[in-house]
Design an enzyme around this catalytic site. Structure first.
Site, mmCIF file in Angstrom:
data_model
loop_
_atom_site.group_PDB
_atom_site.id
_atom_site.type_symbol
_atom_site.label_atom_id
_atom_site.label_comp_id
_atom_site.label_asym_id
_atom_site.label_seq_id
_atom_site.Cartn_x
_atom_site.Cartn_y
_atom_site.Cartn_z
ATOM 1 N N HIS A 114 -7.689 7.978 -0.483
ATOM 2 C CA HIS A 114 -7.680 6.991 0.765
ATOM 3 C C HIS A 114 -8.465 7.491 1.908
ATOM 4 O O HIS A 114 -8.047 7.610 3.143
ATOM 5 C CB HIS A 114 -6.230 7.101 1.152
ATOM 6 C CG HIS A 114 -5.733 5.970 2.023
ATOM 7 N ND1 HIS A 114 -5.913 5.991 3.437
ATOM 8 C CD2 HIS A 114 -5.461 4.600 1.610
ATOM 9 C CE1 HIS A 114 -5.361 4.691 3.910
ATOM 10 N NE2 HIS A 114 -5.050 4.009 2.687
ATOM 11 N N ASP B 260 0.811 -1.139 -0.031
ATOM 12 C CA ASP B 260 -0.121 0.082 0.137
ATOM 13 C C ASP B 260 1.015 1.282 0.047
ATOM 14 O O ASP B 260 1.820 1.333 0.716
ATOM 15 C CB ASP B 260 -0.883 0.133 1.256
ATOM 16 C CG ASP B 260 -1.877 -0.971 1.284
ATOM 17 O OD1 ASP B 260 -1.786 -2.007 0.377
ATOM 18 O OD2 ASP B 260 -2.581 -1.126 2.160
ATOM 19 N N HIS C 93 3.567 -1.970 3.509
ATOM 20 C CA HIS C 93 3.669 -0.641 3.112
ATOM 21 C C HIS C 93 4.778 -0.158 2.463
ATOM 22 O O HIS C 93 6.049 -0.560 2.808
ATOM 23 C CB HIS C 93 3.175 0.225 4.264
ATOM 24 C CG HIS C 93 1.720 -0.145 4.893
ATOM 25 N ND1 HIS C 93 1.712 -1.211 5.462
ATOM 26 C CD2 HIS C 93 0.708 0.586 4.705
ATOM 27 C CE1 HIS C 93 0.282 -1.229 6.073
ATOM 28 N NE2 HIS C 93 -0.327 -0.395 5.465
#
Length: 265
Positions: free
Chosen positions: A131, A76, A221
């Site tokens: 987001h 992400d 991430h």
């Protein structure tokens, strides 16, 4: 058009209409054949470029049921540009392909990095435009955010995402229905070391190695808030390779396997 000739002193004319009609028939046949060939080419291209179809309209993909020792690394990314560069260097050095979920706003600001990700052979998907938690938005707001994110990523690299990771992993029936209507497959994960909390790179490695197996989707991430992921990544990759595993993209993981979902009631 006619042909003239004389027979026994009489002039006769033979119509050439059959010749003209013959040419017309030939032209029509050529047009039909060309149209058929064009349709066949489009069909083949569609089969090649649309290999991945939505798995299940009622659930989000969290892992894949497979007998092969395949698993997927996913990242992400929606803030900063330093950590992702380190991660891309590691993936290139280790010859591993991964799946990146970008927010549309991040992709707009970092189109150069998005293009680099695509050039390196990784899969690019979406994590929404801003987001935001979709469960706190209206259906129309959610739909608009998804559409904007898909177009933003397309403008950044020429690829329209087919997969979406709901921001914060939050999802409900309304969100699922909106994704399904837009032909977006929601993707969650089955292995989550919570690297964004920076528990220490060794803790990240231990958690992944403990939980990861056939068909798992690992969530990591590539945002600058996750400062230890790049150190954990090569250790994870090398140990899983030592165990006989191969890292593939989400679509490759799904392509020949029966999927297993986290279904929502």
């Amino acid at each position: 058009m006619t042909i003239e000739w004389y027979k026994h002193g009489e002039r006769s004319e033979v119509s050439m209409l059959w010749i003209i009609n013959g040419k017309k028939v030939k032209n029509i046949l050529l047009i039909i054949i060309a149209a058929f060939v064009a349709a066949l080419i489009l069909f083949v291209q569609k089969q090649e470029t649309s290999v991945f179809a939505p798995i299940d309209k009622s659930g989000a993909l969290s892992r894949v049921e497979t007998n092969q020792k395949h698993l997927a690394l996913t990242f992400d990314s929606n803030w900063g540009d330093q950590q992702i560069k380190l991660i891309l260097e590691t993936l290139k050095a280790e010859k591993v392909k991964a799946t990146f979920f970008f927010s549309g706003e991040w992709a707009e600001r970092h189109s150069d990095i998005v293009k680099e990700v695509l050039k390196d052979g990784h899969e690019i998907e979406t994590q929404g435009m801003r987001h935001e938690d979709y469960t706190q938005l209206s259906v129309e707001e959610t739909r608009r955010d998804m559409l904007l994110s898909r177009e933003a990523i397309y403008k950044a690299c020429g690829v329209r995402p087919e997969l979406i990771r709901p921001p914060y992993g939050k999802i409900n029936k309304e969100v699922l229905q909106t994704m399904s209507a837009l032909h977006l497959q929601p993707v969650l994960w089955s292995v989550n070391p919570q690297d964004e909390t920076n528990p220490g790179y060794e803790a990240i490695v231990r958690q992944v190695l403990k939980d990861a197996g056939k068909g798992d989707i690992i969530r990591l991430h590539a945002s600058d808030s996750a400062k230890q992921t790049y150190r954990a990544l090569p250790l994870i990759i090398r140990e899983m390779k030592n165990r006989g595993y191969t890292f593939v993209t989400i679509k490759d993981l799904v392509s020949d396997a029966q999927t297993k979902h986290r279904l929502l009631d």
